[in-house]
Design an enzyme around this catalytic site. Structure first.
Site, PDB file in Angstrom:
ATOM      1  CB  CYS A  85      -0.913   0.011   1.215  1.00 10.06           C
ATOM      2  SG  CYS A  85      -1.793  -1.529   1.488  1.00 10.06           S
ATOM      3  CB  CYS A 206     -12.847  -1.940   6.714  1.00  7.64           C
ATOM      4  SG  CYS A 206     -13.065  -3.044   8.127  1.00  7.64           S
ATOM      5  CG  HIS A 335      -6.370   1.794   0.464  1.00  8.10           C
ATOM      6  ND1 HIS A 335      -5.209   2.368  -0.027  1.00  8.10           N
ATOM      7  CD2 HIS A 335      -5.973   0.734   1.232  1.00  8.10           C
ATOM      8  CE1 HIS A 335      -4.170   1.699   0.409  1.00  8.10           C
ATOM      9  NE2 HIS A 335      -4.599   0.696   1.172  1.00  8.10           N
TER      10      HIS A 335
END
Length: 390
Positions: A85, A206, A335
Site C-alpha cells: 500500500c 475498514c 484506497h
C-alpha cells in the site's frame, strides 16, 4: 542536493469504476497533472509509477512500459515501484531523489490500482502479508488489524465509540470531496451497528476496495518558476522511509508502528520543524485503528491519547489545530493501493496552495507545513513526506 518542488497534480475519482481500464485511469491522472503544471509532455525527463499488484488484479505485469507507451511518452525511462500500500509514496521518494541528485529536472510520478476486475481481491491484497506465517493460516488484513485493535483497546482502554468516531469524521470530510468513493456522512450509531468484519472491527471501520489513479509533476525548485508562479510552488522538505518486520508476531509491540516513528522522526529532523508546526496531515487509515496509532507514533499526541482526541473531533475541519485527512482518508475517499501515497501528497499540495479543488474543505494554513504518512501492509514499510509553502 537540489531542492524539489511540486508544480502539478491530477487524480481520477476513486471507487468501483467497472467501466474504466487500468491504463485509462493512470493516463487520465497524468494528463490532468501535466495540464495543471503548464508543461508539455516533451518536458518530462522520466516517469515513476507506484503499483502494488497489477499482475494479480488485472493480469498485467511490465506496467511501466505499458503506461509510458499509453501516455505517448516513449522513449523516456519509466520505472515501477512496489511496496504494497506504500507503493505510491515510495515511487515519489525515488523521483525526489532522482531530481535532488541532478539526474533529472522534471518527473511525472503516478500511482494506480484497478482492484474490481477480480471476483475476490482478498488473495491479492493478502500477498502483502507474510505468506508462510500469516496468509497461509487464513490471516487477512482485517484480522491482522483487528489483533492490533484488540491489544490497543486492552492496553489503553480505547472504547469502540472512540474508535468509531474516526470513521464519522472521515465520512464528514469526504462529503466535501467530489473525488471520494464515499462522499456522504455517517452517524456514530451507523458505524457501531455496521456489519462485523473481524472483532472489534466493523465494516465502517475498514477502507474499501477501490479503483483509481493519481499523478504529480515534480520539478527542480528553481526551474519550477519557469512554469508556475512562485506562490503556486509547493516544496518537498522531507522524504523518509523506514522498515519493520512484515509479520506481526515478530514485533515487540503490535500497538505501535515502529517504522512510522522512525520515519517521522527523520522527516521532522530533515525539515527542521516539530509536529506542532504541521497544519494538515494525510495519514494512512486503511482501518480506523491505524489512523489512531499513526497520530501517536508521528508525535501528534502521546501514546494512548488518540482515542480521546478523535472522539472530541479535535482532528476535524472545525478544529483550530491539526486537521487530519481533509480528503476523507483511505476510509472514505478510497484506497486504490498503488495510488494512495500519491493521492495523499496531492491533497496536501492542494491544501497548501489553496487550490480551488479543495475550496469546500480548505484547511486554515498557519505555518505552511503539511505531512503525509503512507503505510505498506501492517507497517512493514512506512514513508513520510513533509511539504511546505516556503
Amino acid at each position: 542536493m537540489r531542492d524539489v518542488a511540486i508544480i502539478g497534480y491530477g487524480q481520477t475519482k476513486f471507487g468501483e469504476l467497472w467501466e474504466r481500464s487500468f491504463r485509462s485511469l493512470i493516463v487520465e491522472a497524468g494528463v490532468k497533472a501535466v495540464e495543471s503544471a503548464g508543461i508539455d509532455g516533451k518536458d518530462i525527463d522520466e516517469m515513476y509509477i507506484g503499483n502494488m499488484s497489477a499482475g494479480l488484479f488485472v493480469g498485467q505485469e511490465h506496467v511501466a512500459s505499458l503506461i509510458v507507451d499509453e501516455a505517448g511518452l516513449n522513449p523516456i525511462p519509466c520505472t515501477r515501484v512496489e511496496a504494497a500500500c506504500a507503493s505510491g509514496s515510495l515511487a515519489l521518494r525515488q523521483a525526489i531523489l532522482n531530481i535532488a541528485s541532478g539526474n533529472s529536472d522534471i518527473i511525472l510520478v503516478g500511482g494506480v490500482e484497478k482492484m474490481t476486475d477480480v471476483v475476490d481481491p482478498t488473495k491479492a491484497i493478502s500477498s502483502a502479508s507474510d505468506q508462510e506465517w500469516e496468509a497461509l493460516f487464513g490471516a487477512t488484513f482485517p484480522s491482522l488489524y483487528a489483533m492490533m485493535a484488540n491489544r490497543y483497546m486492552y492496553e489503553y482502554n480505547l472504547t469502540l465509540e472512540e474508535l468509531s468516531m474516526w470513521s464519522v469524521i472521515m465520512h464528514e470530510h469526504a462529503s466535501k470531496n467530489k473525488y471520494a468513493q464515499f462522499p456522504f456522512k455517517v452517524s456514530l450509531e451507523q458505524v457501531l451497528n455496521s456489519f462485523p468484519v473481524a472483532e472489534p472491527l466493523r465494516l465502517l471501520h475498514c477502507s474499501p476496495v477501490s479503483d483509481g489513479a493519481a499523478a504529480l509533476i515534480l520539478c527542480e525548485a528553481e526551474k519550477a518558476k519557469e512554469f508556475v508562479s512562485e506562490d503556486e510552488i509547493i516544496y518537498i522538505r522531507a522524504s523518509t522511509q523506514a522498515s519493520d518486520t512484515i509479520a506481526l508476531h515478530s514485533r515487540e509491540k503490535i500497538t505501535e508502528l515502529k517504522a512510522a516513528k522512525i520515519a517521522g522522526e527523520k522527516a521532522f529532523k530533515m525539515a527542521k520543524i516539530k509536529p506542532e508546526d504541521i497544519d494538515v496531515a494525510e495519514v494512512h487509515d486503511c482501518f480506523a485503528i491505524n489512523g489512531l496509532i499513526l497520530l501517536e507514533d508521528l508525535g501528534f499526541c502521546k501514546k494512548g491519547e488518540a482515542g480521546k482526541i478523535v472522539y472530541n473531533k479535535e482532528i476535524s475541519l472545525d478544529t483550530d489545530g491539526l486537521v487530519v485527512n481533509p480528503s476523507g482518508g483511505l476510509k472514505a475517499a478510497g484506497h486504490a493501493l498503488g495510488a494512495t501515497g500519491i493521492r495523499q501528497v496531492g491533497e496536501i499540495y492542494w491544501q497548501l496552495k489553496g487550490d480551488k479543488e479543495v475550496k469546500d474543505r480548505q484547511v486554515e494554513i498557519k505555518n505552511g507545513y503539511g505531512l503525509t504518512a503512507n503505510v505498506g501492509g501492517t507497517g512493514g514499510t512506512v514513508c513520510v513526506h513533509i511539504l511546505s509553502t516556503k
